[in-house]
Scaffold this active site. Structure first.
Site, PDB file in Angstrom:
ATOM      1  N   ILE A  29       0.821  -1.221   0.000  1.00 45.90           N
ATOM      2  CA  ILE A  29       0.000   0.000   0.000  1.00 45.90           C
ATOM      3  C   ILE A  29       0.853   1.270   0.000  1.00 45.90           C
ATOM      4  O   ILE A  29       0.341   2.360  -0.237  1.00 45.90           O
ATOM      5  CB  ILE A  29      -1.024   0.033   1.163  1.00 45.90           C
ATOM      6  CG1 ILE A  29      -0.335   0.017   2.517  1.00 45.90           C
ATOM      7  CG2 ILE A  29      -2.032  -1.085   1.016  1.00 45.90           C
ATOM      8  CD1 ILE A  29      -1.276   0.324   3.676  1.00 45.90           C
ATOM      9  N   GLN A  90      12.470  -3.680   9.852  1.00 47.43           N
ATOM     10  CA  GLN A  90      11.183  -4.380   9.808  1.00 47.43           C
ATOM     11  C   GLN A  90      10.125  -3.536  10.510  1.00 47.43           C
ATOM     12  O   GLN A  90      10.268  -3.187  11.674  1.00 47.43           O
ATOM     13  CB  GLN A  90      11.290  -5.755  10.477  1.00 47.43           C
ATOM     14  CG  GLN A  90      10.030  -6.581  10.365  1.00 47.43           C
ATOM     15  CD  GLN A  90      10.192  -7.974  10.987  1.00 47.43           C
ATOM     16  OE1 GLN A  90      11.118  -8.234  11.747  1.00 47.43           O
ATOM     17  NE2 GLN A  90       9.272  -8.850  10.653  1.00 47.43           N
ATOM     18  N   HIS A  96       8.153 -11.056   5.941  1.00 47.10           N
ATOM     19  CA  HIS A  96       7.704 -10.734   4.593  1.00 47.10           C
ATOM     20  C   HIS A  96       8.892 -10.323   3.731  1.00 47.10           C
ATOM     21  O   HIS A  96       9.913  -9.866   4.230  1.00 47.10           O
ATOM     22  CB  HIS A  96       6.651  -9.618   4.600  1.00 47.10           C
ATOM     23  CG  HIS A  96       7.091  -8.337   5.234  1.00 47.10           C
ATOM     24  ND1 HIS A  96       7.191  -8.175   6.610  1.00 47.10           N
ATOM     25  CD2 HIS A  96       7.441  -7.147   4.688  1.00 47.10           C
ATOM     26  CE1 HIS A  96       7.587  -6.944   6.874  1.00 47.10           C
ATOM     27  NE2 HIS A  96       7.749  -6.306   5.721  1.00 47.10           N
ATOM     28  N   HIS A  98       9.895  -8.084   0.286  1.00 42.11           N
ATOM     29  CA  HIS A  98       9.520  -7.050  -0.672  1.00 42.11           C
ATOM     30  C   HIS A  98      10.098  -7.454  -2.025  1.00 42.11           C
ATOM     31  O   HIS A  98      11.278  -7.796  -2.115  1.00 42.11           O
ATOM     32  CB  HIS A  98      10.147  -5.698  -0.306  1.00 42.11           C
ATOM     33  CG  HIS A  98       9.669  -5.124   0.974  1.00 42.11           C
ATOM     34  ND1 HIS A  98       8.706  -4.135   1.028  1.00 42.11           N
ATOM     35  CD2 HIS A  98      10.018  -5.382   2.270  1.00 42.11           C
ATOM     36  CE1 HIS A  98       8.492  -3.807   2.291  1.00 42.11           C
ATOM     37  NE2 HIS A  98       9.272  -4.551   3.064  1.00 42.11           N
TER      38      HIS A  98
END
Length: 132
Positions: A29, A90, A96, A98
């Site tokens: 986002i 982080q 996760h 990227h």
């Protein structure tokens, strides 16, 4: 519950570009470029070292699939990044990766390492427990 777990549970919306039984990939986002995507395991783990081996393998396979999906955007290159713990950048405590497509005409700076540090590599090797 963390924000990524809420996305996995469909409690909040996301622009999902890939999903399988174990992993999820969705557009960031706050993208750093067109197509900036996050890849996560569906189970909650805070950092990469906490992942069971099978989960790490599944995550890596999904990263490869997402890179292939992002090729349709015609990037000139891409970064694959993973930050573990706040000191490393982080921001969400759910492991996760990227995937950031890179384009020749973009304004965003390329991710760069700082200047090399002065360490004795032989001393570092002695400190590492590589016989596990």
């Amino acid at each position: 519950m963390c924000i990524f777990c809420k996305i996995v549970n469909k409690e909040i919306p996301a622009k999902i570009i890939y999903e399988d039984e174990n992993t999820l990939a969705f557009l960031d986002i706050n993208p750093r470029s067109k197509g900036h995507t996050l890849v996560i395991p569906k189970e909650h783990y805070e950092t990469f070292d906490e992942l069971p081996e099978e989960t790490a393998v599944n995550l890596t396979k999904t990263i490869k699939k997402v890179v292939d999906i992002l090729k349709s955007l015609n990037p000139d290159g891409y970064n694959i990044l993973n930050n573990n713990k706040p000191i490393a950048g982080q921001e969400v405590p759910h492991v996760h990766f990227h995937i950031i497509p890179r384009y020749n005409d973009e304004k965003e700076d390329v991710i760069k390492f700082s200047e090399p540090v002065n360490v004795d590599l032989d001393e570092v090797l002695k400190e590492l427990d590589i016989n596990k």
